[in-house]
Design an enzyme around this catalytic site. Sequence first.
Site, PDB file in Angstrom:
ATOM      1  N   HIS A  43       0.711  -1.207   0.033  1.00 32.46           N
ATOM      2  CA  HIS A  43      -0.159  -0.007   0.047  1.00 32.46           C
ATOM      3  C   HIS A  43       0.955   1.294  -0.023  1.00 32.46           C
ATOM      4  CE1 HIS A  43      -3.170   2.768   0.727  1.00 32.46           C
ATOM      5  NE2 HIS A  43      -4.002   2.072   0.469  1.00 32.46           N
ATOM      6  N   PRO A  44       0.680   2.186  -0.923  1.00 33.36           N
ATOM      7  CA  PRO A  44       1.462   3.386  -0.913  1.00 33.36           C
ATOM      8  C   PRO A  44       1.204   4.507  -0.075  1.00 33.36           C
ATOM      9  CG  PRO A  44      -0.224   3.444  -2.546  1.00 33.36           C
ATOM     10  CD  PRO A  44      -0.525   2.209  -1.952  1.00 33.36           C
ATOM     11  N   CYS A  45       0.451   4.297   1.177  1.00 34.87           N
ATOM     12  CA  CYS A  45       0.022   5.282   1.899  1.00 34.87           C
ATOM     13  C   CYS A  45       1.204   5.790   2.664  1.00 34.87           C
ATOM     14  CB  CYS A  45      -1.026   5.098   2.855  1.00 34.87           C
ATOM     15  SG  CYS A  45      -0.776   3.634   3.990  1.00 34.87           S
ATOM     16  N   LYS A  46       2.313   4.765   3.292  1.00 31.45           N
ATOM     17  CA  LYS A  46       3.254   4.991   3.873  1.00 31.45           C
ATOM     18  C   LYS A  46       4.727   5.277   3.141  1.00 31.45           C
ATOM     19  CE  LYS A  46       1.477   4.160   7.994  1.00 31.45           C
ATOM     20  NZ  LYS A  46       1.001   5.271   8.891  1.00 31.45           N
TER      21      LYS A  46
END
Length: 168
Positions: free
Chosen positions: A126-129
């Site tokens: 997931h790219p959020c972090k």
Amino acid sequence: MHLSVEDFVKHVKDVVTISDRLMDGWALKEKEGIENGTYITKRCTKNLTKPGNTNATTLVTFEYHIAYHLSYAVPIICLKIWKQDGSLISLEEYWEFNNDLKESNIYDTLTQLDHPVLCQPFLTLHPCKTQEIIQPFLEHSKNPIISWLSVVGPFVHLNLLDEYIHNC
């Protein structure tokens, strides 16, 4: 500071140049007509073993894609994993093989998203972090993509050769 599409393209082209010299298998792909149409791919075959059960080993083929996610303005790792019979491994099935992700929530860490260029479903870190992880590398690395991959790649069974790290 953030990673622009132009910087992403420059850095992934450098990855392919190093890969060509090492014969490591990364290939540059480009889809005309879209801003984030450049990405790199690599396929490799590996044995996956379920943690705590060395008898539960499965030979699989990984296909990794490193693309640019426009909404998050970061690189993203997309992957597909096939068993030898050609069937895809599901997110939940891959989770069973992955010791490194056990402390995390499965859907916050590894999820199924559409590839930012191909618009097909892929397993994705997931790219959020990613912005948080890549930020120090943007300021201090000659190639923040290599530096970022050296940190997050092992979570999806992607380990870079030491020669890549020497180029950071």
